[in-house]
Design a protein around this motif. Structure first.
Motif, PDB file in Angstrom:
ATOM      1  N   LYS A 161       0.829  -1.214   0.000  1.00 52.57           N
ATOM      2  CA  LYS A 161       0.000   0.000   0.000  1.00 52.57           C
ATOM      3  C   LYS A 161       0.859   1.258   0.000  1.00 52.57           C
ATOM      4  O   LYS A 161       2.049   1.224   0.302  1.00 52.57           O
ATOM      5  N   VAL A 199      -4.584   9.891   2.543  1.00 54.70           N
ATOM      6  CA  VAL A 199      -5.231   8.929   1.647  1.00 54.70           C
ATOM      7  C   VAL A 199      -4.418   7.636   1.648  1.00 54.70           C
ATOM      8  O   VAL A 199      -3.193   7.662   1.595  1.00 54.70           O
ATOM      9  N   GLU A 200      -5.132   6.509   1.692  1.00 57.13           N
ATOM     10  CA  GLU A 200      -4.478   5.209   1.601  1.00 57.13           C
ATOM     11  C   GLU A 200      -4.832   4.574   0.258  1.00 57.13           C
ATOM     12  O   GLU A 200      -6.003   4.517  -0.119  1.00 57.13           O
ATOM     13  N   GLU A 252      -7.842   0.369  -5.027  1.00 56.63           N
ATOM     14  CA  GLU A 252      -8.692   1.018  -4.028  1.00 56.63           C
ATOM     15  C   GLU A 252      -8.020   2.263  -3.465  1.00 56.63           C
ATOM     16  O   GLU A 252      -6.829   2.251  -3.159  1.00 56.63           O
ATOM     17  N   LYS A 253      -8.809   3.326  -3.315  1.00 58.50           N
ATOM     18  CA  LYS A 253      -8.318   4.578  -2.737  1.00 58.50           C
ATOM     19  C   LYS A 253      -9.280   4.975  -1.625  1.00 58.50           C
ATOM     20  O   LYS A 253     -10.482   5.084  -1.856  1.00 58.50           O
ATOM     21  N   LYS A 254      -8.742   5.177  -0.404  1.00 57.22           N
ATOM     22  CA  LYS A 254      -9.589   5.483   0.732  1.00 57.22           C
ATOM     23  C   LYS A 254      -9.070   6.732   1.439  1.00 57.22           C
ATOM     24  O   LYS A 254      -7.894   6.811   1.803  1.00 57.22           O
ATOM     25  N   ILE A 268      -8.594   8.688   4.539  1.00 55.26           N
ATOM     26  CA  ILE A 268      -8.584   8.384   5.967  1.00 55.26           C
ATOM     27  C   ILE A 268      -8.924   9.624   6.780  1.00 55.26           C
ATOM     28  O   ILE A 268      -9.601   9.545   7.799  1.00 55.26           O
TER      29      ILE A 268
END
Length: 199
Positions: A104, A119-120, A125-127, A129
């Motif tokens: 990641k 952002v993770e 997938e991009k999340k 935080i």
């Protein structure tokens, strides 16, 4: 040290005064890194020797302050990465920090020494935080764009901020609530202006 980690610093904009620059050099040495430097009238160049080779940090001298000149750094030595991060926070600087691991990437957008967005990214997938709300108005943006003296104004504003923080501290010690409120209002104004000038 975990060799699977690597940090990348992008869009770095940090101003140092002389004492902060010395403190950063001392922190690098205390972290166990070998450091050499060379100073001229226009710049201060720091060479940091790590197990992965050398890293050069060039700071331009401007109006008695030092500005980190390179915009992008790739750092594999965590000791150097942590010192850089600490002084970006301490000097209220800006940067985008990408921490890459095997599976990641964590991206931190730092403004005025604090994370405003984290952002993770893991595969596709991009999340998000964390994200801090912005409180700058369109009128303030237009006023900042019209100004052409940002390079000269920013070091002066840093001195104004230091003075106002000292005034606030004295007011808190003296329990002068009127001055505390006045200083806090002035600090908010200076912060807004700084956000616009350094954007």
């Amino acid at each position: 040290m975990n060799t699977n980690k690597e940090l990348e610093y992008c869009n770095v904009a940090v101003w140092f005064d002389r004492s902060t620059l010395h403190a950063m050099m001392q922190a690098l040495v205390e972290a166990g890194l070998n450091v050499a430097w060379k100073e001229s009238q226009k710049q201060f160049r720091v060479t940091v020797y790590t197990q992965h080779g050398t890293s050069d940090l060039t700071l331009l001298r401007l109006n008695g302050a030092y500005k980190l000149d390179e915009l992008d750094y790739c750092v594999r030595d965590m000791r150097l990465a942590l010192v850089l991060y600490q002084f970006i926070e301490q000097a209220k600087g800006h940067a985008i920090v990408k921490m890459m691991n095997q599976d990641k990437i964590v991206v931190k957008n730092i403004r005025y020494g604090e994370a405003v967005r984290i952002v993770e990214i893991k595969g596709a997938e991009k999340k998000v935080i964390y994200e801090k709300a912005c409180s700058v108005t369109m009128d303030q943006v237009i006023a900042a764009l019209k100004r052409r003296d940002a390079e000269e104004r920013i070091p002066v504003m840093r001195l104004e901020l230091d003075y106002e923080l000292a005034t606030l501290y004295d007011a808190i010690q003296a329990k002068d609530t009127a001055q505390v409120k006045k200083s806090k209002d002035r600090l908010k104004q200076l912060r807004q202006e700084m956000l616009l000038l350094e954007a």
